[in-house]
Design a protein around this motif. Structure first.
Motif, short mmCIF file in Angstrom:
data_model
loop_
_atom_site.label_atom_id
_atom_site.label_comp_id
_atom_site.label_asym_id
_atom_site.label_seq_id
_atom_site.Cartn_x
_atom_site.Cartn_y
_atom_site.Cartn_z
N VAL A 6 0.83 -1.22 0.00
CA VAL A 6 0.00 0.00 0.00
C VAL A 6 0.86 1.26 0.00
O VAL A 6 0.64 2.19 -0.78
CB VAL A 6 -0.97 -0.01 1.21
N GLN A 10 0.80 4.20 -2.87
CA GLN A 10 0.48 5.61 -2.54
C GLN A 10 1.61 6.53 -2.99
O GLN A 10 1.36 7.59 -3.55
CB GLN A 10 0.28 5.76 -1.03
N VAL A 37 -5.77 1.26 -4.56
CA VAL A 37 -5.11 2.24 -3.69
C VAL A 37 -5.00 3.58 -4.41
O VAL A 37 -5.22 4.64 -3.82
CB VAL A 37 -3.71 1.72 -3.25
N SER A 41 -6.51 7.26 -3.32
CA SER A 41 -5.54 8.29 -2.95
C SER A 41 -5.46 9.45 -3.93
O SER A 41 -4.63 10.34 -3.73
CB SER A 41 -4.11 7.74 -2.82
#
Ligand SMILES: C[S@@+](CC[C@H](N)C(=O)[O-])C[C@H]1O[C@@H](n2cnc3c(N)ncnc32)[C@H](O)[C@@H]1O
Length: 170
Positions: A6, A10, A37, A41
């Motif tokens: 993750v 990001q 993800v 984001s």
């Protein structure tokens, strides 16, 4: 080990400066972890191309369950896709399983060979050559080949598990 951590996903999205209106391609999207993800984001659109239909089903189920309208997935070979409609490209060493033995192979639904790996890497290099100026490309553990002339490395960060790089086409 098969899916981007993750924090790496990001950071890749941040370093590629993915923003509203941009289209991001995950080459070999697996179960959709990077795209998921990324959609959580940023405001960019995420598109995954994946050769294994069962993984695409998982990715689509996650998108449905979490109402992620920014993600889309297709079953297919990344070589057959036109990459020119994308502003950002992400690769997590998609062809590594072709060369390194059963411990890095996701399953036994495909056949593996060094020739296939070489063909895929060559295809990626050709596609990188044809992308528009300004396109950013992120790799996690590389893609098995070398970036062609015309690409500048913008960032290199080493995570606990491995290297994240971001390149820009000039
Ligand atoms: C290391 S996994 C990464 C998955 C995802 N991108 C992520 O970061 O979580 C690589 C994926 O690429 C897929 N893949 C490998 N070669 C492919 C090809 N030629 N076309 C489409 N998908 C491919 C594999 O099936 C696998 O799901």
């Amino acid at each position: 080990m098969f899916w981007t951590p993750v924090e790496v996903a990001q950071r890749a999205v941040q370093l590629m400066e993915c923003s509203e209106g941009q289209r991001v391609l995950d080459v070999g999207s697996g179960c959709g972890k990077f795209c998921t993800v990324g959609a959580l984001s940023s405001d960019a659109e995420f598109f995954g191309i994946e050769q294994r239909p069962d993984l695409v089903e998982v990715a689509r189920a996650i998108a449905r369950e979490h109402k992620l309208s920014q993600t889309q997935y297709s079953v297919g070979d990344m070589s057959d896709l036109d990459w020119s409609e994308f502003d950002r490209i992400y690769l997590y060493n998609p062809f590594h399983e072709q060369t390194s033995g059963p411990w890095v192979q996701i399953d036994d639904t495909i056949s593996y060979s060094r020739d296939t790996q070489s063909t895929y890497v060559q295809s990626v290099v050709e596609k990188l050559n044809s992308l528009a100026a300004g396109t950013r490309v992120a790799t996690y553990f590389g893609f098995g080949g070398t970036f062609p002339t015309g690409y500048t490395k913008l960032a290199y960060e080493h995570f606990e598990q491995g290297p994240l790089e971001v390149w820009r086409k000039s």
